[in-house]
Scaffold this motif. Structure first.
Motif, PDB file in Angstrom:
ATOM      1  N   ALA A   1       0.765  -1.130  -0.145  1.00 31.91           N
ATOM      2  CA  ALA A   1       0.156  -0.050   0.091  1.00 31.91           C
ATOM      3  C   ALA A   1       0.947   1.305   0.113  1.00 31.91           C
ATOM      4  O   ALA A   1       0.523   2.289  -0.699  1.00 31.91           O
ATOM      5  CB  ALA A   1      -1.175  -0.051   1.247  1.00 31.91           C
ATOM      6  N   THR A   2       1.993   1.069   0.388  1.00 36.87           N
ATOM      7  CA  THR A   2       2.923   2.375   0.809  1.00 36.87           C
ATOM      8  C   THR A   2       3.972   2.499  -0.509  1.00 36.87           C
ATOM      9  O   THR A   2       5.045   1.930  -0.174  1.00 36.87           O
ATOM     10  CB  THR A   2       3.674   2.335   2.085  1.00 36.87           C
TER      11      THR A   2
ATOM     12  N   SER B   1      -6.386   0.433  -6.770  1.00 29.35           N
ATOM     13  CA  SER B   1      -5.105   0.405  -7.386  1.00 29.35           C
ATOM     14  C   SER B   1      -4.859   1.048  -8.677  1.00 29.35           C
ATOM     15  O   SER B   1      -4.038   0.480  -9.439  1.00 29.35           O
ATOM     16  CB  SER B   1      -4.695  -1.119  -7.352  1.00 29.35           C
TER      17      SER B   1
ATOM     18  N   VAL C   1      -3.676   4.926 -10.589  1.00 29.19           N
ATOM     19  CA  VAL C   1      -3.499   6.253 -10.870  1.00 29.19           C
ATOM     20  C   VAL C   1      -3.605   6.655 -12.066  1.00 29.19           C
ATOM     21  O   VAL C   1      -3.448   6.084 -13.331  1.00 29.19           O
ATOM     22  CB  VAL C   1      -1.986   6.190 -10.649  1.00 29.19           C
TER      23      VAL C   1
ATOM     24  N   ARG D   1      -4.664   9.421  -7.755  1.00 31.44           N
ATOM     25  CA  ARG D   1      -4.769   8.140  -7.413  1.00 31.44           C
ATOM     26  C   ARG D   1      -6.046   7.549  -6.500  1.00 31.44           C
ATOM     27  O   ARG D   1      -6.475   8.314  -5.549  1.00 31.44           O
ATOM     28  CB  ARG D   1      -3.482   7.681  -6.579  1.00 31.44           C
ATOM     29  N   ASP D   2      -6.503   6.317  -6.938  1.00 30.92           N
ATOM     30  CA  ASP D   2      -7.507   5.597  -6.265  1.00 30.92           C
ATOM     31  C   ASP D   2      -7.116   4.175  -5.626  1.00 30.92           C
ATOM     32  O   ASP D   2      -6.912   3.611  -6.329  1.00 30.92           O
ATOM     33  CB  ASP D   2      -8.676   5.350  -7.200  1.00 30.92           C
ATOM     34  N   ASN D   3      -6.770   4.358  -4.471  1.00 31.61           N
ATOM     35  CA  ASN D   3      -5.991   3.073  -3.733  1.00 31.61           C
ATOM     36  C   ASN D   3      -6.973   1.833  -3.680  1.00 31.61           C
ATOM     37  O   ASN D   3      -6.482   0.691  -3.793  1.00 31.61           O
ATOM     38  CB  ASN D   3      -5.337   3.480  -2.513  1.00 31.61           C
ATOM     39  N   GLU D   4      -8.302   2.254  -3.674  1.00 32.82           N
ATOM     40  CA  GLU D   4      -9.314   1.043  -3.726  1.00 32.82           C
ATOM     41  C   GLU D   4      -9.161   0.453  -5.068  1.00 32.82           C
ATOM     42  O   GLU D   4      -9.301  -0.711  -4.906  1.00 32.82           O
ATOM     43  CB  GLU D   4     -10.554   1.820  -3.042  1.00 32.82           C
TER      44      GLU D   4
ATOM     45  N   TRP E   1       2.190   7.913  -1.743  1.00 30.54           N
ATOM     46  CA  TRP E   1       1.253   6.809  -1.466  1.00 30.54           C
ATOM     47  C   TRP E   1      -0.252   6.996  -1.224  1.00 30.54           C
ATOM     48  O   TRP E   1      -1.096   6.262  -1.382  1.00 30.54           O
ATOM     49  CB  TRP E   1       1.907   5.769  -0.203  1.00 30.54           C
ATOM     50  N   ASN E   2      -0.420   8.238  -0.575  1.00 31.36           N
ATOM     51  CA  ASN E   2      -1.931   8.430  -0.094  1.00 31.36           C
ATOM     52  C   ASN E   2      -2.433   9.663  -0.813  1.00 31.36           C
ATOM     53  O   ASN E   2      -3.372  10.279  -0.561  1.00 31.36           O
ATOM     54  CB  ASN E   2      -2.266   8.856   1.229  1.00 31.36           C
TER      55      ASN E   2
END
Length: 126
Positions: free
Chosen positions: A30-31, A77, A79, A72-75, A53-54
């Motif tokens: 995640a990071t 994955s 960018v 980015r949308d981490n949910e 990362w966030n």
């Protein structure tokens, strides 16, 4: 193994917009920072934009600052690179890259990225 896939490239006219997507699979940490780079024919690969990362920190190359936006949308994955007011000199193959999994900031050098996509072609006609 982490895999990186770019999409969204194409042919547009000068002044138009395009959005590139970069999706990571294979359970990346995640990071990690994500960077966009580009390489035009006969030229070296150059940095375009990076996001931490966030999503709280971003940085851009001087040539695209004010015209391109990275988020980015981490949910998912994923960018995105929103490219506005495109110019013929933006024509290049655009690459997405992921850093190692314990980095919290942005990165601008290509050697700092561990995982790369195959690229997507962006062509801007005048």
């Amino acid at each position: 193994q982490v895999q990186v896939t770019e999409s969204g490239g194409g042919l547009v006219q000068a002044g138009e917009s395009l959005t590139l997507s970069c999706t990571a699979s294979g359970r990346p940490s995640a990071t990690y920072a994500v960077g966009w780079f580009r390489q035009a024919p006969g030229k070296e690969r150059e940095f375009v934009a990076s996001i931490n990362w966030n999503g709280a920190e971003t940085t851009y190359a001087r040539s695209v600052k004010g015209r391109f936006t990275i988020n980015r949308d981490n949910e998912r994955s994923t960018v995105y690179l929103q490219m506005d007011v495109l110019k013929p000199e933006d024509t290049a193959v655009y690459y997405c890259a992921l850093s190692r999994g314990d980095w919290e900031g942005v990165l601008t050098a290509d050697y700092e990225y561990n995982f790369w996509g195959r690229g997507t072609q962006v062509t801007v006609s005048s």
